[in-house]
Design a protein around this motif. Structure first.
Motif, mmCIF file in Angstrom:
data_model
loop_
_atom_site.group_PDB
_atom_site.id
_atom_site.type_symbol
_atom_site.label_atom_id
_atom_site.label_comp_id
_atom_site.label_asym_id
_atom_site.label_seq_id
_atom_site.Cartn_x
_atom_site.Cartn_y
_atom_site.Cartn_z
ATOM 1 N N HIS A 121 37.650 29.041 44.160
ATOM 2 C CA HIS A 121 37.071 29.113 42.820
ATOM 3 C C HIS A 121 35.701 29.785 42.820
ATOM 4 O O HIS A 121 35.297 30.334 41.784
ATOM 5 N N ALA A 122 35.016 29.761 43.940
ATOM 6 C CA ALA A 122 33.790 30.569 44.039
ATOM 7 C C ALA A 122 34.141 32.051 43.964
ATOM 8 O O ALA A 122 33.475 32.840 43.269
ATOM 9 N N MET A 123 35.197 32.455 44.661
ATOM 10 C CA MET A 123 35.649 33.851 44.626
ATOM 11 C C MET A 123 36.096 34.252 43.223
ATOM 12 O O MET A 123 35.774 35.342 42.735
ATOM 13 N N LEU A 124 36.856 33.382 42.568
ATOM 14 C CA LEU A 124 37.346 33.692 41.225
ATOM 15 C C LEU A 124 36.185 33.920 40.263
ATOM 16 O O LEU A 124 36.164 34.908 39.512
ATOM 17 N N THR A 125 35.223 33.001 40.268
ATOM 18 C CA THR A 125 34.100 33.100 39.331
ATOM 19 C C THR A 125 33.255 34.327 39.615
ATOM 20 O O THR A 125 32.884 35.071 38.685
ATOM 21 N N ALA A 126 32.944 34.568 40.886
ATOM 22 C CA ALA A 126 32.138 35.741 41.236
ATOM 23 C C ALA A 126 32.869 37.028 40.848
ATOM 24 O O ALA A 126 32.246 37.976 40.339
ATOM 25 N N SER A 127 34.172 37.063 41.048
ATOM 26 C CA SER A 127 34.931 38.273 40.747
ATOM 27 C C SER A 127 34.896 38.621 39.268
ATOM 28 O O SER A 127 34.804 39.801 38.893
ATOM 29 N N PHE A 128 34.957 37.611 38.404
ATOM 30 C CA PHE A 128 34.981 37.889 36.972
ATOM 31 C C PHE A 128 33.628 38.353 36.435
ATOM 32 O O PHE A 128 33.533 38.717 35.258
ATOM 33 N N LEU A 129 32.608 38.357 37.270
ATOM 34 C CA LEU A 129 31.339 38.957 36.869
ATOM 35 C C LEU A 129 31.414 40.480 36.886
ATOM 36 O O LEU A 129 30.632 41.146 36.204
ATOM 37 N N VAL A 130 32.367 41.040 37.656
ATOM 38 C CA VAL A 130 32.409 42.503 37.818
ATOM 39 C C VAL A 130 33.767 43.126 37.518
ATOM 40 O O VAL A 130 33.834 44.302 37.142
ATOM 41 N N VAL A 131 34.855 42.380 37.675
ATOM 42 C CA VAL A 131 36.187 42.970 37.492
ATOM 43 C C VAL A 131 36.403 43.525 36.082
ATOM 44 O O VAL A 131 36.936 44.637 35.931
ATOM 45 N N PRO A 132 36.006 42.818 35.001
ATOM 46 C CA PRO A 132 36.225 43.404 33.673
ATOM 47 C C PRO A 132 35.551 44.765 33.502
ATOM 48 O O PRO A 132 36.138 45.680 32.901
ATOM 49 N N ASP A 133 34.348 44.927 34.050
ATOM 50 C CA ASP A 133 33.671 46.224 33.938
ATOM 51 C C ASP A 133 34.372 47.277 34.790
ATOM 52 O O ASP A 133 34.447 48.450 34.402
ATOM 53 N N LEU A 134 34.916 46.877 35.947
ATOM 54 C CA LEU A 134 35.664 47.825 36.776
ATOM 55 C C LEU A 134 36.939 48.284 36.072
ATOM 56 O O LEU A 134 37.310 49.455 36.150
ATOM 57 N N LEU A 135 37.599 47.372 35.377
ATOM 58 C CA LEU A 135 38.796 47.765 34.630
ATOM 59 C C LEU A 135 38.441 48.741 33.507
ATOM 60 O O LEU A 135 39.195 49.665 33.206
ATOM 61 N N ARG A 136 37.279 48.543 32.916
ATOM 62 C CA ARG A 136 36.847 49.459 31.860
ATOM 63 C C ARG A 136 36.534 50.840 32.414
ATOM 64 O O ARG A 136 36.977 51.864 31.874
ATOM 65 N N SER A 137 35.810 50.874 33.553
ATOM 66 C CA SER A 137 35.365 52.169 34.085
ATOM 67 C C SER A 137 36.451 52.889 34.876
ATOM 68 O O SER A 137 36.526 54.117 34.858
ATOM 69 N N THR A 138 37.309 52.146 35.567
ATOM 70 C CA THR A 138 38.325 52.769 36.426
ATOM 71 C C THR A 138 39.652 52.985 35.707
ATOM 72 O O THR A 138 40.270 54.036 35.820
ATOM 73 N N VAL A 139 40.097 51.975 34.984
ATOM 74 C CA VAL A 139 41.381 52.068 34.292
ATOM 75 C C VAL A 139 41.212 52.665 32.893
ATOM 76 O O VAL A 139 42.154 53.194 32.314
ATOM 77 N N GLY A 140 39.991 52.556 32.353
ATOM 78 C CA GLY A 140 39.746 53.077 31.015
ATOM 79 C C GLY A 140 40.206 52.153 29.910
ATOM 80 O O GLY A 140 40.510 52.594 28.803
ATOM 81 N N VAL A 141 40.241 50.836 30.192
ATOM 82 C CA VAL A 141 40.686 49.846 29.212
ATOM 83 C C VAL A 141 39.487 49.007 28.776
ATOM 84 O O VAL A 141 38.810 48.404 29.615
ATOM 85 N N ALA A 142 39.232 48.979 27.482
ATOM 86 C CA ALA A 142 38.133 48.179 26.958
ATOM 87 C C ALA A 142 38.376 46.701 27.242
ATOM 88 O O ALA A 142 39.517 46.258 27.388
ATOM 89 N N VAL A 143 37.284 45.935 27.300
ATOM 90 C CA VAL A 143 37.382 44.520 27.655
ATOM 91 C C VAL A 143 38.367 43.790 26.744
ATOM 92 O O VAL A 143 39.178 42.975 27.205
ATOM 93 N N HIS A 144 38.337 44.072 25.443
ATOM 94 C CA HIS A 144 39.196 43.357 24.494
ATOM 95 C C HIS A 144 40.670 43.723 24.632
ATOM 96 O O HIS A 144 41.529 43.039 24.077
ATOM 97 N N ASP A 145 40.980 44.791 25.363
ATOM 98 C CA ASP A 145 42.370 45.201 25.554
ATOM 99 C C ASP A 145 42.880 44.928 26.970
ATOM 100 O O ASP A 145 43.999 45.324 27.308
ATOM 101 N N GLN A 146 42.097 44.232 27.777
ATOM 102 C CA GLN A 146 42.457 44.099 29.183
ATOM 103 C C GLN A 146 43.589 43.117 29.440
ATOM 104 O O GLN A 146 44.096 43.024 30.565
ATOM 105 N N TRP A 147 44.049 42.425 28.403
ATOM 106 C CA TRP A 147 45.250 41.605 28.580
ATOM 107 C C TRP A 147 46.432 42.482 28.984
ATOM 108 O O TRP A 147 47.365 41.995 29.647
ATOM 109 N N ILE A 148 46.381 43.762 28.586
ATOM 110 C CA ILE A 148 47.456 44.696 28.948
ATOM 111 C C ILE A 148 47.544 44.837 30.464
ATOM 112 O O ILE A 148 48.636 45.016 31.021
ATOM 113 N N VAL A 149 46.409 44.722 31.148
ATOM 114 C CA VAL A 149 46.387 44.784 32.611
ATOM 115 C C VAL A 149 46.748 43.430 33.207
ATOM 116 O O VAL A 149 47.551 43.336 34.141
ATOM 117 N N TYR A 150 46.174 42.363 32.652
ATOM 118 C CA TYR A 150 46.389 41.038 33.222
ATOM 119 C C TYR A 150 47.841 40.582 33.095
ATOM 120 O O TYR A 150 48.344 39.862 33.964
#
Length: 454
Positions: free
Chosen positions: A220-249
């Protein structure tokens, strides 16, 4: 389960779920939202995401102990009221400091242990395992639903709206508790479901239990730390805005569930638990290395998320099972209490050190940190003993049999499939560790002076 036990367990699982839905819903969207708050920086965003784990972890056991004295439903209502109040504070706050206060107050409503104790009060010994499994399945389902729903809901009502939704969910939980959940005929201490303070030392001295506690802390330390950066990586790398990232999840989580089912079958049915467990930790290490080196590559990033969540779900399912296998029969509740507290403290530490790493070294620093946590866990897991594949069973004891508890325990150990037997006279219950494939339940009940259930 009998029909009234099923209804009680389902109602309490619903109380658990309405609270967890709100808590996990903000994970995929919080970092982007918090970045716009006054006074925010990467460290404080991590603190705000993780701080509820500190108050939750510290208060889980005290809440359970207080519920033994003043009532389960009273403590659940109080905890949900604190959760709702914290959610309201976070919703109206325009500063990161205000959100931190609200999140800490949310966590102070630490009702998880009380809900499990009330499940034990409302179910018989022969139905309790199934009832606890129902709650456990609800927790896992709530996590998956929340990760998918968070971005969608935030798109319509914003993250502040999600906090207000948590207020509403807290009220729903209170109403379910007061008007749907039955009142227990009596409140008892259940060693299979509650923490007994006198046994905490024994749990902390058990090396095999500590390996599992390290695991849930790191996970759970890994999970919490990861969510500090993964949403921004999905936005910059995949090109999916935060509000649309359910499409990835959505596909990531569907694949992870597809991996979970055969993994648990291999672990439990074919008794390859250690192999599956260590392999899952190795997969966690690999996922973090992939994120460190390849987070800028679309395919590597998606593959890393699939590997991470597949391993995460396997661990979430297997760690509680391993606690049951490893803990002595009368220590299971205490072992689960310590385990739960360390899970929440892992969320807190993950937010704190993840935020620090992000502030000083960016996303790469976060993945160095999470890789180190996974490697430490792998070292601890590699030395674990092969689990016994025994489960805990409770057998009620007739009053006439309690006068010779040592003799009765010795007779129960002679029953086919029984490996350990501990008699708790004040509860009129025998706590057994049994091999489910060979356990003769009817003989055990006959030895205990109780007729087998019809």
């Amino acid at each position: 389960m009998k029909s009234h036990e099923f209804r009680a367990a389902a109602a309490l699982a619903a109380v658990f779920s309405v609270r967890l839905l709100g808590l996990f819903m903000i994970y995929p969207v919080f970092a982007a939202y918090a970045g716009g708050l006054h006074g925010a920086n990467s460290y404080l965003i991590g603190e705000a995401l993780g701080i509820y784990g500190l108050s939750q972890g510290l208060l889980q056991i005290p809440f359970g102990l207080l519920s033994d004295r003043i009532g389960r439903k009273v403590m659940i209502a109080l905890g949900l009221a604190l959760f709702g109040a914290g959610s309201a504070v976070a919703a109206i706050s325009t500063t990161i400091g205000g959100v931190i206060v609200g999140r800490a107050l949310q966590g102070s409503g630490a009702v998880g242990s009380v809900i499990l104790a009330l499940v034990a009060d409302l179910t018989g010994e022969d139905s309790r395992t199934a009832a606890m499994a129902m709650v456990g399945i609800t927790i896992g389902a709530s996590f998956i639903v929340a990760l998918l729903a968070g971005p969608v809901v935030a798109n319509f009502i914003g993250v502040a709206g999600i906090f207000w939704l948590m207020v509403a969910l807290a009220l729903v939980g209170i109403l379910i508790t007061q008007f749907v959940v039955p009142n227990p005929p009596r409140i008892r201490v259940h060693r299979d479901a509650e923490t007994v303070p006198a046994l905490i030392g024994a749990v902390l001295r058990n090396r095999e239990l500590l390996r599992l506690d390290i695991g849930i802390f790191a996970l759970h330390a890994m999970l919490t730390a990861s969510f500090l950066v993964v949403p921004d990586l999905l936005r910059s790398t995949v090109g999916v805005a935060v509000h649309d990232q359910w499409i990835v999840y959505l596909p990531v989580l569907l694949i992870s569930v597809a991996v979970l089912v055969p993994a648990i079958i291999v672990a439990e049915k074919y008794r390859r638990m250690k192999g599956v467990f260590v392999s899952a930790v190795m997969a966690l290490v690999a996922s973090q290395i992939m994120l460190f080196y390849g987070s800028g590559n679309l395919f590597v990033l998606l593959a890393a998320l699939i590997v991470f969540f597949s391993a995460f779900n396997v661990m979430e399912a297997s760690l509680p099972s391993l606690i049951t296998k490893v803990a002595p029969p009368d220590v299971k509740g205490t072992a689960m209490g310590v385990y739960s507290s360390l899970q929440f403290l892992g969320i807190f530490i993950g937010g704190i050190i993840g935020g620090m790493a992000h502030q000083h070294s960016g996303s790469a620093g976060v993945f160095v940190l999470t890789t180190a946590l996974a490697v430490i866990w792998l070292v601890a897991a590699a030395g674990m003993a092969q689990p016994s594949y025994l489960t805990t069973r409770l057998v009620p004891i007739a009053e006439s049999k309690l006068s010779d508890a040592p003799g009765l325990a010795a007779k129960l150990r002679q029953v086919p499939g029984v490996a350990e037997a501990v008699i708790i006279a004040e509860e009129s219950v025998a706590y057994l560790k049994v091999d489910a494939k060979s356990f003769d339940a009817a003989m055990a009940e006959a030895v205990a002076g109780r007729s087998p259930p019809s």
